[in-house]
Design a protein around this motif. Structure first.
Motif, PDB file in Angstrom:
ATOM      1  N   LYS A   5      34.809  81.928 -26.942  1.00  6.14           N
ATOM      2  CA  LYS A   5      35.637  80.958 -27.654  1.00  6.14           C
ATOM      3  C   LYS A   5      35.250  79.553 -27.226  1.00  6.14           C
ATOM      4  CE  LYS A   5      39.460  81.202 -24.304  1.00  6.14           C
ATOM      5  NZ  LYS A   5      40.895  81.419 -24.130  1.00  6.14           N
ATOM      6  N   SER A   6      35.453  78.629 -28.117  1.00  4.01           N
ATOM      7  CA  SER A   6      35.160  77.232 -27.808  1.00  4.01           C
ATOM      8  C   SER A   6      36.408  76.560 -27.284  1.00  4.01           C
ATOM      9  CB  SER A   6      34.651  76.506 -29.062  1.00  4.01           C
ATOM     10  OG  SER A   6      35.658  76.485 -30.043  1.00  4.01           O
ATOM     11  N   VAL A   7      36.221  75.377 -26.736  1.00  3.13           N
ATOM     12  CA  VAL A   7      37.336  74.603 -26.198  1.00  3.13           C
ATOM     13  C   VAL A   7      37.525  73.378 -27.078  1.00  3.13           C
ATOM     14  CG1 VAL A   7      38.224  73.450 -24.138  1.00  3.13           C
ATOM     15  CG2 VAL A   7      36.669  75.397 -23.921  1.00  3.13           C
ATOM     16  N   PRO A   8      38.760  73.003 -27.403  1.00  2.60           N
ATOM     17  CA  PRO A   8      38.963  71.843 -28.289  1.00  2.60           C
ATOM     18  C   PRO A   8      38.302  70.595 -27.741  1.00  2.60           C
ATOM     19  CG  PRO A   8      41.015  73.044 -27.949  1.00  2.60           C
ATOM     20  CD  PRO A   8      40.018  73.637 -26.997  1.00  2.60           C
ATOM     21  N   LYS A   9      37.910  69.715 -28.638  1.00  3.41           N
ATOM     22  CA  LYS A   9      37.281  68.454 -28.244  1.00  3.41           C
ATOM     23  C   LYS A   9      38.271  67.559 -27.526  1.00  3.41           C
ATOM     24  CE  LYS A   9      33.769  67.857 -31.842  1.00  3.41           C
ATOM     25  NZ  LYS A   9      33.309  66.954 -32.899  1.00  3.41           N
ATOM     26  N   TYR A  10      37.730  66.738 -26.635  1.00  2.24           N
ATOM     27  CA  TYR A  10      38.525  65.655 -26.080  1.00  2.24           C
ATOM     28  C   TYR A  10      38.799  64.644 -27.189  1.00  2.24           C
ATOM     29  CZ  TYR A  10      37.689  67.046 -21.241  1.00  2.24           C
ATOM     30  OH  TYR A  10      37.658  67.718 -20.054  1.00  2.24           O
ATOM     31  N   LYS A  11      39.969  64.079 -27.178  1.00  2.00           N
ATOM     32  CA  LYS A  11      40.286  63.010 -28.125  1.00  2.00           C
ATOM     33  C   LYS A  11      39.977  61.674 -27.463  1.00  2.00           C
ATOM     34  CE  LYS A  11      41.769  65.842 -31.229  1.00  2.00           C
ATOM     35  NZ  LYS A  11      40.982  66.063 -32.450  1.00  2.00           N
ATOM     36  N   PHE A  12      39.229  60.857 -28.155  1.00  2.00           N
ATOM     37  CA  PHE A  12      38.805  59.584 -27.578  1.00  2.00           C
ATOM     38  C   PHE A  12      38.908  58.528 -28.650  1.00  2.00           C
ATOM     39  CE2 PHE A  12      37.074  57.491 -24.039  1.00  2.00           C
ATOM     40  CZ  PHE A  12      36.180  56.551 -24.481  1.00  2.00           C
ATOM     41  N   ALA A  13      39.727  57.522 -28.406  1.00  3.25           N
ATOM     42  CA  ALA A  13      40.042  56.555 -29.451  1.00  3.25           C
ATOM     43  C   ALA A  13      38.959  55.508 -29.616  1.00  3.25           C
ATOM     44  CB  ALA A  13      41.366  55.871 -29.139  1.00  3.25           C
TER      45      ALA A  13
ATOM     46  N   ILE B 254      39.532  56.958 -17.817  1.00  3.27           N
ATOM     47  CA  ILE B 254      40.017  57.167 -16.448  1.00  3.27           C
ATOM     48  C   ILE B 254      40.712  58.523 -16.335  1.00  3.27           C
ATOM     49  CG2 ILE B 254      41.638  56.340 -14.685  1.00  3.27           C
ATOM     50  CD1 ILE B 254      39.146  54.625 -14.936  1.00  3.27           C
ATOM     51  N   ALA B 255      41.511  58.863 -17.338  1.00  3.76           N
ATOM     52  CA  ALA B 255      42.225  60.144 -17.318  1.00  3.76           C
ATOM     53  C   ALA B 255      41.252  61.317 -17.303  1.00  3.76           C
ATOM     54  CB  ALA B 255      43.159  60.242 -18.523  1.00  3.76           C
ATOM     55  N   ILE B 256      40.198  61.240 -18.113  1.00  4.80           N
ATOM     56  CA  ILE B 256      39.210  62.320 -18.179  1.00  4.80           C
ATOM     57  C   ILE B 256      38.425  62.427 -16.876  1.00  4.80           C
ATOM     58  CG2 ILE B 256      37.067  63.068 -19.289  1.00  4.80           C
ATOM     59  CD1 ILE B 256      38.193  61.901 -21.914  1.00  4.80           C
ATOM     60  N   ILE B 257      37.936  61.309 -16.386  1.00  2.00           N
ATOM     61  CA  ILE B 257      37.078  61.323 -15.196  1.00  2.00           C
ATOM     62  C   ILE B 257      37.833  61.783 -13.960  1.00  2.00           C
ATOM     63  CG2 ILE B 257      35.790  59.816 -13.613  1.00  2.00           C
ATOM     64  CD1 ILE B 257      34.920  58.249 -16.172  1.00  2.00           C
ATOM     65  N   TYR B 258      39.092  61.371 -13.826  1.00  2.08           N
ATOM     66  CA  TYR B 258      39.863  61.725 -12.628  1.00  2.08           C
ATOM     67  C   TYR B 258      40.787  62.929 -12.836  1.00  2.08           C
ATOM     68  CZ  TYR B 258      38.050  57.661 -10.253  1.00  2.08           C
ATOM     69  OH  TYR B 258      37.191  56.757  -9.657  1.00  2.08           O
ATOM     70  N   SER B 259      40.676  63.570 -14.004  1.00  3.68           N
ATOM     71  CA  SER B 259      41.467  64.775 -14.305  1.00  3.68           C
ATOM     72  C   SER B 259      42.957  64.550 -14.064  1.00  3.68           C
ATOM     73  CB  SER B 259      40.965  65.964 -13.472  1.00  3.68           C
ATOM     74  OG  SER B 259      39.610  66.223 -13.724  1.00  3.68           O
ATOM     75  N   ILE B 260      43.458  63.447 -14.595  1.00  5.38           N
ATOM     76  CA  ILE B 260      44.873  63.130 -14.487  1.00  5.38           C
ATOM     77  C   ILE B 260      45.407  62.889 -15.893  1.00  5.38           C
ATOM     78  CG2 ILE B 260      44.735  62.163 -12.155  1.00  5.38           C
ATOM     79  CD1 ILE B 260      44.572  59.387 -13.348  1.00  5.38           C
TER      80      ILE B 260
ATOM     81  N   GLN C 176      29.795  60.856 -17.624  1.00  5.95           N
ATOM     82  CA  GLN C 176      30.000  60.020 -16.435  1.00  5.95           C
ATOM     83  C   GLN C 176      30.547  60.858 -15.280  1.00  5.95           C
ATOM     84  OE1 GLN C 176      32.667  56.962 -17.764  1.00  5.95           O
ATOM     85  NE2 GLN C 176      31.067  55.726 -18.696  1.00  5.95           N
ATOM     86  N   LYS C 177      31.540  61.675 -15.568  1.00 10.90           N
ATOM     87  CA  LYS C 177      32.144  62.525 -14.531  1.00 10.90           C
ATOM     88  C   LYS C 177      31.123  63.514 -13.979  1.00 10.90           C
ATOM     89  CE  LYS C 177      36.035  65.743 -13.842  1.00 10.90           C
ATOM     90  NZ  LYS C 177      36.674  65.071 -12.705  1.00 10.90           N
ATOM     91  N   LEU C 178      30.322  64.091 -14.881  1.00 10.24           N
ATOM     92  CA  LEU C 178      29.299  65.049 -14.459  1.00 10.24           C
ATOM     93  C   LEU C 178      28.266  64.376 -13.557  1.00 10.24           C
ATOM     94  CD1 LEU C 178      28.854  68.092 -15.148  1.00 10.24           C
ATOM     95  CD2 LEU C 178      27.122  67.333 -16.783  1.00 10.24           C
TER      96      LEU C 178
ATOM     97  N   SER D  97      34.878  71.336 -23.025  1.00 16.11           N
ATOM     98  CA  SER D  97      35.612  70.922 -21.836  1.00 16.11           C
ATOM     99  C   SER D  97      34.626  70.707 -20.691  1.00 16.11           C
ATOM    100  CB  SER D  97      36.667  71.965 -21.446  1.00 16.11           C
ATOM    101  OG  SER D  97      36.083  73.014 -20.715  1.00 16.11           O
ATOM    102  N   TYR D  98      35.022  69.890 -19.746  1.00 18.71           N
ATOM    103  CA  TYR D  98      34.164  69.532 -18.621  1.00 18.71           C
ATOM    104  C   TYR D  98      33.698  70.771 -17.860  1.00 18.71           C
ATOM    105  CZ  TYR D  98      32.711  67.398 -14.206  1.00 18.71           C
ATOM    106  OH  TYR D  98      32.005  67.016 -13.094  1.00 18.71           O
ATOM    107  N   ASP D  99      34.557  71.748 -17.696  1.00 21.63           N
ATOM    108  CA  ASP D  99      34.214  72.947 -16.923  1.00 21.63           C
ATOM    109  C   ASP D  99      33.042  73.712 -17.514  1.00 21.63           C
ATOM    110  OD1 ASP D  99      36.241  72.369 -15.172  1.00 21.63           O
ATOM    111  OD2 ASP D  99      37.690  73.753 -16.070  1.00 21.63           O
ATOM    112  N   VAL D 100      32.866  73.642 -18.813  1.00 22.11           N
ATOM    113  CA  VAL D 100      31.745  74.337 -19.452  1.00 22.11           C
ATOM    114  C   VAL D 100      30.420  73.774 -18.955  1.00 22.11           C
ATOM    115  CG1 VAL D 100      30.548  74.697 -21.656  1.00 22.11           C
ATOM    116  CG2 VAL D 100      33.021  75.037 -21.508  1.00 22.11           C
ATOM    117  N   TYR D 101      30.318  72.466 -18.866  1.00 21.66           N
ATOM    118  CA  TYR D 101      29.076  71.831 -18.416  1.00 21.66           C
ATOM    119  C   TYR D 101      28.784  72.158 -16.945  1.00 21.66           C
ATOM    120  CZ  TYR D 101      29.728  69.272 -22.763  1.00 21.66           C
ATOM    121  OH  TYR D 101      29.914  68.955 -24.086  1.00 21.66           O
ATOM    122  N   VAL D 102      29.832  72.172 -16.144  1.00 19.49           N
ATOM    123  CA  VAL D 102      29.663  72.529 -14.727  1.00 19.49           C
ATOM    124  C   VAL D 102      29.180  73.967 -14.611  1.00 19.49           C
ATOM    125  CG1 VAL D 102      30.835  72.827 -12.510  1.00 19.49           C
ATOM    126  CG2 VAL D 102      31.403  70.875 -13.968  1.00 19.49           C
ATOM    127  N   GLN D 103      29.749  74.864 -15.409  1.00 19.51           N
ATOM    128  CA  GLN D 103      29.359  76.270 -15.357  1.00 19.51           C
ATOM    129  C   GLN D 103      27.907  76.454 -15.770  1.00 19.51           C
ATOM    130  OE1 GLN D 103      31.315  78.850 -14.125  1.00 19.51           O
ATOM    131  NE2 GLN D 103      29.310  79.852 -14.183  1.00 19.51           N
TER     132      GLN D 103
END
Length: 286
Positions: free
Chosen positions: A81-89, A247-253, A41-43, A208-214
């Motif tokens: 190196k890889s980046v840890p997964k986002y935790k999503f409940a 919301i936290a993931i999308i708005y980087s807060i 969604q953020k991408l 992590s989100y930055d990987v997809y942007v890169q």
């Protein structure tokens, strides 16, 4: 294990104005495929002007058979190196008694897509909400119709299409494409340059989100200008139902900041909380 590797392009479409084609390979019953959605969604919100996105349903699924996946391939990382997964409940278990089979769920999603790619995405979202958050006790057919109604698609067309050869053929095309792309782990996201014969990039797992942007930058070979994110009210109006974590993931807060902002909106009567066993979700009140 997450993995990134190069693969040979294969196209579904030839005339695309946006420079990048992206294909998200998912299983509608996979919790990790639900967890990657905020990143996607953020991408789309920030860089959607650069790429088209299509969901591809994957897996060795046949009617009345068990659902099995191949083991992930042992492929070296493109990054060191890889980046840890986002935790999503989400709920720890799925109520199989009330859940459609993987095959039926996939056919239903393809039937919704016959009304347009956006229609299919909306239906998928509503289906995953009901499935992973235990919002429903309906039996299979009732659940699918309720999700179709909530996603705003034409119910009469959906009921015809779910039993049509077109939906079945569309799903078979997804399975064939998954095999040709050597998809062995889900979710996987594949990027191609729409106007180039260069290899595509496959990202298996969740990064992590930055990987997809890169990856987008590497394919286009230039700096990208992200669109500003919509304000909270506009975003909530677009997506209707969401979690604090999204919301936290999308708005980087932080989670606490997202919760604080949502509680402000609750006091203004714009959202109501929907508690689950693992997370607080919020529903927008227009």
């Amino acid at each position: 294990m997450n993995s990134l590797n190069k693969i040979t392009p294969l196209r579904f479409q030839k005339c695309i104005r946006k420079p990048i084609e992206a294909y998200l390979f998912i299983d509608p019953l996979c919790k990790d495929c639900w967890a990657i959605e905020p990143i996607i969604q953020k991408l789309m919100l920030e860089y959607g002007k650069y790429f088209t996105l299509r969901h591809i349903l994957t897996g060795k699924i046949q009617p009345n058979t068990s659902h099995k996946w191949n083991k992930p391939a042992n492929i070296r990382f493109v990054w060191e190196k890889s980046v840890p997964k986002y935790k999503f409940a989400c709920e720890k278990t799925i109520n199989i008694k009330h859940s459609p089979s993987p095959y039926t769920a996939s056919i239903a999603i393809k039937a919704a897509e016959l009304q347009g790619r956006k229609a299919g995405s909306k239906f998928l979202r509503k289906f995953q909400e009901a499935l992973f958050l235990k919002q429903t006790e309906e039996i299979e057919e009732e659940l699918l119709l309720k999700c179709a109604q909530k996603s705003g698609i034409d119910l009469e067309e959906f009921q015809k299409d779910i039993h049509s050869a077109s939906a079945t053929k569309a799903f078979q095309c997804d399975l064939k494409f998954s095999t040709e792309m050597h998809i062995t782990e889900i979710p996987s996201l594949v990027f191609f340059h729409a106007n180039s014969d260069e290899e595509g990039v496959k990202i298996s797992g969740i990064y992590s989100y930055d990987v997809y942007v890169q990856v987008l930058k590497d394919i286009i070979k230039k700096e990208l200008n992200p669109e500003p994110l919509p304000n909270f009210d506009s975003f909530l109006r677009m997506y209707d139902f969401f979690s604090t974590q999204e919301i936290a993931i999308i708005y980087s807060i932080s989670y606490a900041e997202a919760e604080r902002e949502l509680k402000k909106l609750m006091l203004r009567g714009r959202v109501i909380p929907i508690p689950t066993d693992t997370e607080i979700y919020w529903r927008y009140l227009p």
